[in-house]
Design a protein around this motif. Structure first.
Motif, short mmCIF file in Angstrom:
data_model
loop_
_atom_site.label_atom_id
_atom_site.label_comp_id
_atom_site.label_asym_id
_atom_site.label_seq_id
_atom_site.Cartn_x
_atom_site.Cartn_y
_atom_site.Cartn_z
N ILE A 73 0.82 -1.22 0.00
CA ILE A 73 0.00 0.00 0.00
C ILE A 73 0.85 1.26 0.00
CG2 ILE A 73 -1.66 1.34 1.35
CD1 ILE A 73 -2.95 -1.27 2.19
N VAL A 74 1.93 1.28 0.75
CA VAL A 74 2.74 2.49 0.86
C VAL A 74 3.51 2.75 -0.44
CG1 VAL A 74 2.98 2.20 3.33
CG2 VAL A 74 4.73 1.26 1.81
N SER A 75 4.01 3.95 -0.58
CA SER A 75 4.71 4.30 -1.82
C SER A 75 5.80 5.35 -1.62
CB SER A 75 3.70 4.82 -2.86
OG SER A 75 3.01 5.95 -2.37
N GLY A 76 6.27 5.51 -0.39
CA GLY A 76 7.24 6.58 -0.13
C GLY A 76 8.55 6.11 0.47
N VAL A 77 9.52 7.00 0.47
CA VAL A 77 10.84 6.72 1.05
C VAL A 77 10.75 6.56 2.56
CG1 VAL A 77 13.16 7.64 1.42
CG2 VAL A 77 12.05 7.89 -0.82
N LEU A 78 9.90 7.37 3.21
CA LEU A 78 9.77 7.30 4.67
C LEU A 78 9.34 5.90 5.11
CD1 LEU A 78 7.94 10.68 5.42
CD2 LEU A 78 10.39 10.20 5.47
N GLU A 79 8.44 5.31 4.35
CA GLU A 79 7.96 3.97 4.66
C GLU A 79 9.02 2.92 4.31
OE1 GLU A 79 4.91 6.84 4.39
OE2 GLU A 79 6.19 6.17 2.75
N ASN A 80 9.73 3.16 3.22
CA ASN A 80 10.76 2.23 2.76
C ASN A 80 11.83 2.03 3.82
OD1 ASN A 80 12.31 0.74 0.61
ND2 ASN A 80 13.70 2.46 0.88
N ASN A 81 12.18 3.09 4.54
CA ASN A 81 13.21 2.99 5.57
C ASN A 81 12.87 1.93 6.62
OD1 ASN A 81 14.60 5.08 4.33
ND2 ASN A 81 13.75 6.65 5.66
#
Length: 236
Positions: free
Chosen positions: A51-59
């Motif tokens: 669901i997520v799609s950002g760098v903040l979540e990727n970390n």
């Protein structure tokens, strides 16, 4: 056991830590306690890889989950074993069918074995139109994936991923791609725990609470310990 803090409001957290010993910096105190502090600048929108799609979540996701292969620590474009211990195209001259041999000792953090079925479940989930994943197109390399995601067919068997056995994953591509392992490093290709997601609701429900700290099971180097909104995430 190494612990990792991802901090969103660094100032308030550092003041609390410094209050314990004014002669040490927050980093010094954390190092003494076996804690690695990382700034994440803002609150992640979630921890669901589909669901997520950002760098903040990727970390955070890359600390909690692991894909078929992982990044080499110092060499760009080099893949190391992750959930797969071996991977190869069936025909090296035409790499449009890939075989991934999964580790037989791979487990979710609750001890449940990870099998090829977890990957097939994960691919089906991210491609299910109702989930409305922003990054579902990352799987369009697979034969039938785009048509299934766009609702042209509801028959997932037309998506050419299969499990010849519980520890073998076969992926058939629309065209030869010699660098497929590099693509699978993206978190949209990561497995998610079928047994946990189905326990807490429908797989296609974007609000399924499976990623809450008390529910989540992961397969990466760390597990989620706590998440204090607008303050920190702690993994260990």
């Amino acid at each position: 056991m190494m612990r990792l803090f991802l901090i969103f409001l660094a100032t308030s957290t550092i003041l609390v830590m410094n209050g314990c010993d004014s002669s040490k910096t927050a980093v010094d105190k954390a190092t003494d306690d076996g804690i690695l502090i990382m700034g994440n600048t803002s609150e992640p929108k979630g921890l669901d890889p589909h669901i997520v799609s950002g760098v903040l979540e990727n970390n955070v996701i890359r600390a909690l989950f692991e894909g078929l292969v992982v990044e080499h620590p110092s060499k760009d474009g080099v893949a190391l074993p992750g959930m797969a211990e071996k991977w190869y195209p069936k025909n090296p001259q035409k790499p449009d069918e890939w075989i991934f041999e999964l580790r037989k000792d791979a487990q979710w953090s609750d001890g449940t074995p990870i099998t090829a079925d977890d990957f097939i479940f994960s691919f089906r989930r991210i491609l299910t139109p109702a989930l409305a994943s922003d990054y579902s197109f990352m799987l369009y390399y697979i034969i039938g994936a785009e048509d299934f995601h766009k609702g042209k067919t509801k028959d997932f068997s037309t998506v050419k991923v299969s499990a010849p056995d519980s520890h073998t994953l076969k992926v058939n591509l629309r065209s030869p791609i010699p660098f497929l392992p590099e693509i699978t490093k993206h978190y949209t290709w990561f497995p998610v725990p079928k047994h946990i997601i189905e326990k807490h609701g429908k797989p296609e429900n974007r609000f399924n609470p499976w990623t809450k700290p008390q529910n989540i099971q992961s397969n990466g180097a760390f597990t989620l310990k706590s998440w204090k909104l607008n303050d920190h995430i702690e993994i260990q």
